[in-house]
Design a protein around this motif. Structure first.
Motif: not given
Length: 673
Positions: A289, A330-331, A315, A293, A336, A333
């Motif tokens: 992830l 990614l949803d 995002r 980014l 992320y 939190e």
């Protein structure tokens, strides 16, 4: 900022008004030849007093407004009032070193930069990330301009704000590190650079991949190129411009450190580049992830947008680099936040892959961006659509250029340019016209050219003229060529010369070719050479062919070779034919082969005939057929004659007929498609 050196121009207006009033009062008295002079002087003084009394509050209000404007401008500048010698490397945006070693001079490049600055020529140092561009520039100005005031803009709009506030810098070093930051949205224009160069020293740096993406093509020219072409280029190469071993030994006694620098480069060693590369290498597996980014932010930059990527978009861009399962993470939190922490964590005390900018945006570290760009990954189409949706009008022009020229995505370019054109951007109108013309949508192309022309776009005048000329409208084409040529566009001067030459107006054609050639247009130099040679002006033709050839124009090289050959200079002809042939110009290969054949060098001649024939030159096919026939290689000779004959080459047809006649075969026999 030094009031004696940066002075608002508007103060002069008030002084001029007061002086005019005083002179007016005295002049009135004088014109009366002193009859009733007391009345005139008294009246003039009273009028002056009333005027000054009225101007007083206006003057005070103006001063307050100016103070507010100047305060706003000052906030966008760093190092205000400092001379070069007092400014730190950190203020100049030199990457902080993680290893403390002395600066190692690169004398040749420093001398090159210094020569430009001493002559007050704007200089641009271009090279890859971490090669030491900014450090070299800092060392050079520190040596040559150390007592001069420094102007260090902190935002893309800072220099434009100076001009709007009517503040003209004088005797300042204007420092533009990472020049692409100042090109966004036309904040720094060609005119602004020219005005600043009149009484200042301008020095800038630019990463090599940024330089590449701003380069013009034969049809398109990004607006940023108008600025870049004003600078004198100094290239800093990672391998060719390394410090010498002697300089390293003098500066760094430690043999182990010297060995590492020699292996990886001084900038890379000082900046801990290997740590950055290692982090990128493991990132895809260590933090998928977080790596997404970084790559998503890199995509933002590779689409031609120079401002940092907004946090709100990061995002969305990263999601396009992940599979479905990973994308849904990614949803979350928590996940992320962990990914963002990995991407922004310090690799060493000065570097992170993703660098926060002001808390609301992010920028990929230079070296990481360079590595990701070199990997050749395609930017997802969905990312382009996001960029087009959120970009400012000025950014859309750049996005379209990157999409078409660097990524071969004409549909994205059309989307971006159409949106910008409909918003009134004349560069986008012109570019959209070119794109539509290449798609043979000529009516709409002409429409966009005309809209750009109405706003005064000079490139569009030239392109409209070329389109009209192809459609048979020579009279209107000449009008628009002339408009663009008189506005200073060298390409239009050259095109106007060609149109006039077709009309057999040779004197006028020569004049416009000459203007374009003197403005540095290589094709015009070549065309002028052809025109002069046809008119018997051999020495002048030689001069212009050489100028074009020496700056890399292949056709001029070939033409110069032909001119020299016709004058009996076989050695010179051979040299320029070779240069043009190595630039893959088939006509030069043909001429070189013919010259070598005439000199008895049959094997070398055959090689050049084959190379020219392989890229479709029918004269070379025929010549190759003749050479092979004389050698007795009749089957291959026949094949090349047939290839040229299919393209309609008369001599090849005759040669094929003669060959088949000797073999008593009908002309139509043999292999066919």
């Amino acid at each position: 900022m030094g009031r004696d050196r940066l002075r608002p121009q508007s103060q002069r207006l008030v002084v001029a008004v007061l002086a005019a009033l005083l002179l007016g009062a005295g002049g009135l008295a004088t014109l009366q030849k002193w009859q009733g002079a007391a009345w005139w002087i008294g009246g003039g003084a009273a009028g002056l007093a009333v005027t000054v009394g009225g101007v007083g509050p206006l003057w005070q209000r103006w001063r307050e407004q100016r103070a507010a404007e100047l305060a706003l401008v000052h906030r966008s500048l760093n190092a205000v009032g400092k001379v070069v010698a007092d400014v730190s490397l950190e203020e100049l945006r030199v990457h902080a070193a993680v290893v403390d070693i002395p600066y190692v001079s690169r004398a040749v490049k420093e001398r090159e930069v210094g020569d430009h600055l001493r002559a007050r020529r704007p200089v641009l140092i271009v090279g890859p990330s971490m090669v030491g561009k900014t450090r070299l520039a800092a060392a050079t100005i520190g040596r040559t301009l150390r007592d001069k005031l420094l102007l260090l803009p902190d935002s893309p709009s800072a220099l434009g704000d100076l001009e709007k506030a009517e503040i003209i810098p004088r005797q300042h070093v204007i420092w533009l590190d990472d020049l692409e930051r100042f090109l966004v949205g036309g904040c720094v224009t060609a005119g602004l650079v020219q005005r600043f160069c009149e009484s200042n020293w301008v020095v800038a740096t630019l990463r090599a991949h940024e330089w590449d993406r701003f380069q013009p093509t034969d049809q398109l020219r990004p607006p940023e190129w108008d600025v870049l072409r004003l600078f004198n280029l100094v290239l800093l190469d990672r391998d060719l411009d390394r410090p010498t071993e002697e300089d390293l030994r003098r500066a760094i006694p430690d043999e182990d450190i010297r060995g590492r620098i020699i292996r990886i480069g001084i900038g890379e060693y000082v900046g801990a580049a290997q740590h950055v590369l290692d982090q990128l290498a493991v990132g895809k597996n260590a933090s998928p992830l977080g790596y997404a980014l970084v790559v998503g932010a890199a995509d933002w930059s590779l689409m031609g947008i120079t401002r940092p990527v907004p946090r709100a978009l990061l995002r969305r861009l990263a999601a396009l680099r992940l599979s479905g399962r990973r994308r849904s993470e990614l949803d979350d939190e928590k996940k992320y936040s962990a990914a963002l922490e990995w991407a922004t964590r310090e690799i060493n005390p000065t570097v992170s892959l993703l660098e926060p900018v002001g808390g609301a945006a992010f920028r990929v570290y230079d070296l990481a961006l360079e590595q990701l760009a070199a990997a050749g990954r395609s930017v997802p189409i969905a990312a382009w659509k996001i960029a087009v949706d959120v970009a400012a009008v000025s950014e859309l022009t750049s996005i379209g250029y990157q999409a078409l020229v660097l990524h071969d995505l004409p549909e994205v370019a059309e989307l971006a340019w159409r949106k910008a054109a409909e918003a009134g951007n004349c560069d986008a109108m012109n570019n959209l016209g070119l794109l539509l013309q290449n798609k043979l949508e000529l009516t709409e192309a002409e429409c966009w050219y005309r809209q750009a022309v109405e706003i005064g776009n000079v490139e569009a005048m030239n392109n409209l003229a070329a389109l009209l000329q192809k459609r048979g409208g020579s009279i209107e084409a000449e009008h628009w060529y002339l408009q663009a040529a008189e506005a200073g566009l060298s390409g239009a001067m050259s095109n106007l010369g060609a149109l006039l030459q077709k009309q057999q107006k040779f004197t006028e054609a020569e004049r416009w070719y000459g203007q374009a050639a003197r403005a540095g247009h290589p094709s015009a130099m070549n065309f002028l050479g052809v025109l002069l040679q046809n008119r018997g002006k051999i020495a002048e033709a030689d001069l212009w062919y050489r100028q074009a050839a020496e700056i890399g124009h292949p056709v001029a090289m070939k033409n110069l070779g032909f001119l020299l050959q016709s004058c009996g200079d076989s050695t010179g002809a051979d040299f320029w034919y070779q240069k043009a042939a190595n630039a893959t110009l088939a006509g030069a290969m043909l001429n070189l082969g013919a010259l070598l054949q005439k000199c008895g060098e049959q094997v070398e001649a055959e090689g050049w005939f084959r190379r020219a024939a392989a890229i479709g030159n029918v004269d070379a096919m025929n010549n190759l057929g003749t050479l092979l026939q004389k050698r007795g290689q009749l089957t291959e000779s026949e094949r090349w004659y047939r290839e040229a004959s299919k393209a309609g080459h008369p001599s090849a047809m005759a040669n094929l007929g003669g060959l088949l006649n000797k073999r008593h075969e009908p002309i139509g026999s043999g292999p066919c498609d």
